[in-house]
Design an enzyme around this catalytic site. Structure first.
Site, mmCIF file in Angstrom:
data_model
loop_
_atom_site.group_PDB
_atom_site.id
_atom_site.type_symbol
_atom_site.label_atom_id
_atom_site.label_comp_id
_atom_site.label_asym_id
_atom_site.label_seq_id
_atom_site.Cartn_x
_atom_site.Cartn_y
_atom_site.Cartn_z
ATOM 1 N N THR A 18 20.008 -15.132 14.841
ATOM 2 C CA THR A 18 19.458 -14.233 15.840
ATOM 3 C C THR A 18 18.355 -13.382 15.207
ATOM 4 O OG1 THR A 18 21.617 -14.071 16.852
ATOM 5 C CG2 THR A 18 20.159 -12.199 17.212
ATOM 6 N N GLY A 34 27.545 -14.648 22.777
ATOM 7 C CA GLY A 34 27.851 -14.228 21.414
ATOM 8 C C GLY A 34 27.887 -12.714 21.357
ATOM 9 N N ASP A 35 27.722 -12.191 20.172
ATOM 10 C CA ASP A 35 27.726 -10.730 20.005
ATOM 11 C C ASP A 35 26.398 -10.098 20.428
ATOM 12 O OD1 ASP A 35 26.467 -12.089 17.877
ATOM 13 O OD2 ASP A 35 26.796 -10.428 16.486
ATOM 14 N N THR A 72 24.113 -10.612 12.638
ATOM 15 C CA THR A 72 23.723 -11.989 12.903
ATOM 16 C C THR A 72 24.821 -12.885 12.344
ATOM 17 O OG1 THR A 72 22.541 -12.202 10.807
ATOM 18 C CG2 THR A 72 21.261 -11.436 12.694
HETATM 19 N N1 ASP Z 1 25.110 -13.959 16.394
HETATM 20 C C1 ASP Z 1 24.592 -15.055 17.174
HETATM 21 C C2 ASP Z 1 25.617 -15.538 18.132
HETATM 22 O O1 ASP Z 1 26.788 -15.549 17.795
HETATM 23 C C3 ASP Z 1 24.095 -16.224 16.400
HETATM 24 C C4 ASP Z 1 23.405 -15.981 15.093
HETATM 25 O O2 ASP Z 1 22.993 -14.888 14.769
HETATM 26 O O3 ASP Z 1 23.289 -16.956 14.317
HETATM 27 O O4 ASP Z 1 25.254 -15.993 19.193
#
Ligand code: ASP
Length: 323
Positions: free
Chosen positions: A165, A195-196, A216
């Protein structure tokens, strides 16, 4: 001051720094930076060029938070719009709500005249097609998409697990703190999975009295620990930014089941301090840092922290485990 993911913030960090140096509000400066990331197809986990879900559709998540007012705006599973960060910003500006998802988010985006775009680029479409051809059984391919997706989701592997992200944290000249995130989320995610990144308190949080945090990596872990809010709360209770992040790492150590993978925690305080730790990281995670007086943003390594011993060396350990 700015803290931004590297490499997923690279196209926008300079623009955010220039705007902050000119005295623009933190939220305006980070929205402008993230828009450049969202429209850059070479960033394969954000905006146009992002990964598809199990059905081959790109669903985007984004959030903004103004640490002065504690107002937030977020969108989840938004399809067909180029700048989810700006739709999230308009949720903050125009609605009495904080989070819109799916069809409602798309309806709102149309209503405000947000720019529409084809998000699935040929490279990502081909990666999805390869996954479909190799991982989906012949009978299911024949009946697609009227099949049970949950098993495919459980065994899906992000083709680029190390990519992230984009997260931006900033403090402006008036001392206002802001945070923002934007992502396509995990490749081959179950349709509708958030996601978060759009969940305020998990993927990001900002409070101008104390600082800000954004995560992330495996969003499921940040959601379960309420990581971003926790870090800011630990600072409120008197912890330094480093101790606050390390306490959030301890929270993650408590997770024994579900998806266990890597999470990078980025945090700033209001005194000019910052800390970035990569939980289960392998030493390759970096971030951008910029402060007034810097000629340009500098790339620095996140501190790798072992939270689940054996994680990095156990093949397949980033998969879902029942429990
Ligand atoms: N945190 C993000 C999610 O879970 C993905 C990422 O940062 O790789 O959607």
């Amino acid at each position: 001051m700015i803290l931004v993911t590297n490499n997923e913030g690279t196209p926008g960090v300079g623009e955010t720094a220039r705007r902050l140096a000119r005295g623009e509000p933190a939220l305006d400066a980070i929205e402008a930076g993230i828009r450049l990331v969202e429209s850059d197809e070479s960033i394969r986990t954000v905006g146009r060029g992002g990964w598809a879900n199990l059905l081959g559709e790109v669903e985007l998540d984004a959030a903004v938070m103004d640490g002065g007012s504690l107002r937030t705006g977020a969108v989840g599973a938004l399809k067909g719009f180029l700048h989810p960060v700006s739709v999230a910003r308009q949720v903050l500006e125009r609605l009495p709500h904080e989070l819109l998802v799916g069809d409602g988010a798309a309806r709102f985006a149309r209503e405000i005249g947000a720019e529409q775009a084809e998000l699935l680029v040929p490279r990502a479409a081909e990666a999805w097609r390869q996954w479909f051809e190799h991982e989906v059984s012949a009978p299911d391919r024949a009946r697609w998409p009227d099949v049970a997706l949950s098993d495919y989701c459980r065994h899906a592997i992000d083709p680029e697990i190390g990519r992230d992200t984009t997260v931006f944290l900033a403090i402006d000249k008036s001392g206002n703190v802001a945070s923002s995130t934007s992502t396509s989320g995990w490749a081959w995610k179950y349709p509708g999975r958030l996601g978060d990144s759009p969940i305020i308190g998990a993927g990001s949080y900002a409070d101008s009295r104390y600082g800000a945090c954004a995560c992330t990596g495996a969003g499921e872990m940040a959601i379960r620990c309420g990581t971003a809010r926790s870090v800011v709360l630990y600072m409120k209770q008197g912890a330094s930014v480093t101790d606050a992040v390390m306490e959030a790492v301890n929270d993650m150590r408590h997770l024994k089941s579900g998806l266990i993978s890597r999470v990078t925690i980025h945090a700033i305080d209001t005194k000019g301090g910052h800390k970035v730790a990569a939980v289960n990281g392998d030493g390759t995670q970096h971030y951008w840092h910029w402060s007034v007086g810097f000629d340009a943003p500098v790339a620095l390594p996140a501190q790798p922290v072992t939270a689940h011993p054996g994680y990095a060396t156990t093949p397949g350990s980033d998969r879902y485990t029942r429990g």
